[in-house]
Design an enzyme around this catalytic site. Structure first.
Site, PDB file in Angstrom:
ATOM      1  CB  CYS A 142     -10.612  35.727   6.258  1.00  0.00           C
ATOM      2  SG  CYS A 142      -9.324  36.871   6.787  1.00  0.00           S
ATOM      3  CG  ASP A 155      -6.781  33.075   8.267  1.00  0.00           C
ATOM      4  OD1 ASP A 155      -5.615  33.434   8.565  1.00  0.00           O
ATOM      5  OD2 ASP A 155      -7.738  33.872   8.201  1.00  0.00           O
ATOM      6  CG  HIS A 156      -4.715  34.264   5.151  1.00  0.00           C
ATOM      7  ND1 HIS A 156      -4.121  35.449   5.549  1.00  0.00           N
ATOM      8  CD2 HIS A 156      -6.038  34.410   5.420  1.00  0.00           C
ATOM      9  CE1 HIS A 156      -5.049  36.265   6.029  1.00  0.00           C
ATOM     10  NE2 HIS A 156      -6.219  35.658   5.976  1.00  0.00           N
ATOM     11  CG  HIS A 186     -14.648  36.132   8.080  1.00  0.00           C
ATOM     12  ND1 HIS A 186     -13.483  36.782   7.760  1.00  0.00           N
ATOM     13  CD2 HIS A 186     -15.609  36.728   7.331  1.00  0.00           C
ATOM     14  CE1 HIS A 186     -13.720  37.726   6.877  1.00  0.00           C
ATOM     15  NE2 HIS A 186     -15.009  37.717   6.597  1.00  0.00           N
ATOM     16  CG  ASP A 223      -7.161  36.431  10.489  1.00  0.00           C
ATOM     17  OD1 ASP A 223      -6.591  36.395   9.385  1.00  0.00           O
ATOM     18  OD2 ASP A 223      -8.338  36.795  10.619  1.00  0.00           O
ATOM     19  CD  GLN A 224      -3.429  39.399   6.853  1.00  0.00           C
ATOM     20  OE1 GLN A 224      -4.652  39.262   6.817  1.00  0.00           O
ATOM     21  NE2 GLN A 224      -2.848  40.480   6.408  1.00  0.00           N
TER      22      GLN A 224
END
Length: 486
Positions: A52, A303-304, A103, A12-13
């Site tokens: 997300c 995800d990013h 999420h 994540d991130q």
């Protein structure tokens, strides 16, 4: 051919450049470097809607954003997709498990997984006092439920005093074994113990870090606290007005004004990445020890990204490389993809929607006609290949709402509220330091990419294009009407 086991390592991130194998001068990721040396890494991988929820919709459905209907961030919108990655793999004979972040809505929506050990991180919308008891994160989230059993009813990840979107950083306050990164690995290892050995498995190890809070254990902070770190990238086009206005707000969309806080954010972010890498190493070693590695396909992504003070920005949702470019690599045991050119780098533009068709075809399954993504397995044997000439990305983000077209060599950006345009020649300027939108030598190329975007937006409900011209200032909600369709 025997169906391979599948391990999807989701983070994540995590920026696409913050990895040792990607050439970062400071971040150490030895286990992921090893995976890259044995597989194929994709250095032009993107999240087409980089936050997300929308990113995970692309991952789980294989759809592009206008088809899955999530073009920004909005909580509490039901997920009712007919075809998902887990449900299709279950239909193909796989035992499916997700550990960590989903999420989705509702929180215990399994999206076709046989079992979920859930930890979604700090979700504001699931923690407010008005949330019904069974929908509260303290009840529905397995990690929070477990943490309170282990450490008492007051234990929380917020005990550090750091918000889940903050640039603030400090070491984890409990023993390392209680950290959510360790918990995802522990629960993944427990899945390997209790899996049905007669079936191939699909395990999604979905880690929360390096998404804030930047709270790795002390050991990992110590690796970076005395290093001379590369400063954030700041080009010749940035406006400091927003930074001056919001640079003292701990959870703002800009980075901090204070230079020391910028460095602390870097230290905390890098510490979380190396901690994550070591926990992924535990998972890889378990596959080897249980004699599963040779029959397992591994896909690693995020995800990013995270701007991390590049261009005076923080967090994600922006059209710039720190936000939207992600890590993406495929590795496999010797019995899975024997023709893979190990240690190679593929420059094809790929996206999260490509995960579903890639894994389904590796499993011998069929690809539903709802899927927009491409199978990337041929690129393992031929890394010089390509799957798409360009990619449309976007994000509803208030005054910062944006659309972009990216290729293997350049990027066109349209800010949909103001109509402002930008153009970066990524092949020469990978950190987007020089905006060439007014460069006469680029005029024809810019027109071509602008036309691609006008075509993409032509039939969208927002009315941002007539097919030829882009129309700024149109209402741009984060969720399209088709997002909740059965």
């Amino acid at each position: 051919m025997k169906q391979p086991n599948i391990l999807l390592i989701m983070t994540d991130q995590l920026r696409g450049d913050c990895l040792g194998y990607a050439g970062h001068p400071d971040v150490k990721t030895p286990y992921l470097d090893s995976l890259a040396a044995k597989g194929v890494s994709f250095d032009r991988a993107y999240s087409a809607c980089p936050s997300c929820i929308a990113a995970r919709a692309a991952l789980h459905t294989g759809m592009e954003q206008s088809h899955h209907g999530r073009v920004g961030y909005e909580d509490n919108v039901p997920w009712n997709y007919t075809h998902t990655l887990a449900s299709e793999l279950a239909g193909a004979g796989y035992y499916t498990e997700c550990v960590g972040k989903m999420h989705v809505h509702p929180l215990r929506n399994y999206l076709g997984f046989h079992h979920v050990d859930l930890h979604d991180g700090y979700l504001h919308a699931a923690r407010y006092a008005s949330v019904p008891y069974r929908e509260s994160q303290f009840v529905a989230d397995d990690y929070f439920y477990w943490l309170k059993q282990e450490l008492g009813v007051t234990a929380d990840v917020t005990d550090t005093g750091i918000d889940c979107n903050s640039y603030l950083a400090r070491p984890w306050m409990h023993e390392e074994k209680y950290h959510p990164t360790n918990w995802v690995t522990d629960r993944s290892l427990d899945f390997l113990r209790r899996r049905d050995p007669r079936k191939p498995f699909f395990l999604m190890a979905s880690y929360l870090r390096p998404h804030p809070p930047f709270d790795a254990p002390q050991y990992y902070f110590d690796l970076y606290k005395d290093k001379d770190l590369r400063p954030p990238f700041v080009g010749d086009w940035e406006d400091t007005e927003e930074l001056m206005k919001n640079g003292r707000i701990f959870d703002s969309k800009t980075g901090p004004l204070d230079e020391e806080l910028k460095k602390q954010a870097q230290i905390g972010y890098y510490a979380c990445i190396t901690h994550l890498d070591h926990q992924i190493g535990r998972l890889i070693m378990a596959l080897i020890e249980q004699e599963l590695y040779d029959d397992t396909l591994i896909l690693f992504t995020s995800d990013h990204g995270e701007e991390l003070c590049d261009h005076h920005m923080f967090r994600k949702s922006r059209p710039y490389e720190g936000s939207c470019r992600i890590p993406f690599l495929i590795a496999a045991g010797k019995n899975v993809l024997p023709d893979m050119k190990s240690g190679s780098v593929c420059h094809a533009v790929v996206e999260l929607r490509d995960v579903m068709p890639t894994l389904l075809l590796a499993a011998g399954g069929a690809i539903p006609d709802t899927v927009d993504g491409f199978n990337l397995l041929p690129l393992g044997a031929n890394p010089s290949g390509s799957v798409r000439p360009w990619l449309h990305g976007e994000h509803s983000y208030g005054e910062h709402s944006n659309h972009w077209i990216v290729t293997e060599t350049d990027k066109y950006i349209w800010h949909s509220q103001s109509g402002k345009e930008q153009y970066f020649l990524l092949s020469e300027d990978p950190h987007e330091l020089h905006d060439r939108i007014h460069d006469k030598s680029c005029r024809e190329r810019i027109h071509k990419l602008r036309s691609h975007l006008a075509t993409c937006l032509k039939d969208r409900p927002e009315g941002m294009s007539d097919g030829v011209h882009l129309i700024p200032g149109r209402p741009y909600p984060p969720t399209l009407p088709n997002a909740t369709a059965e």
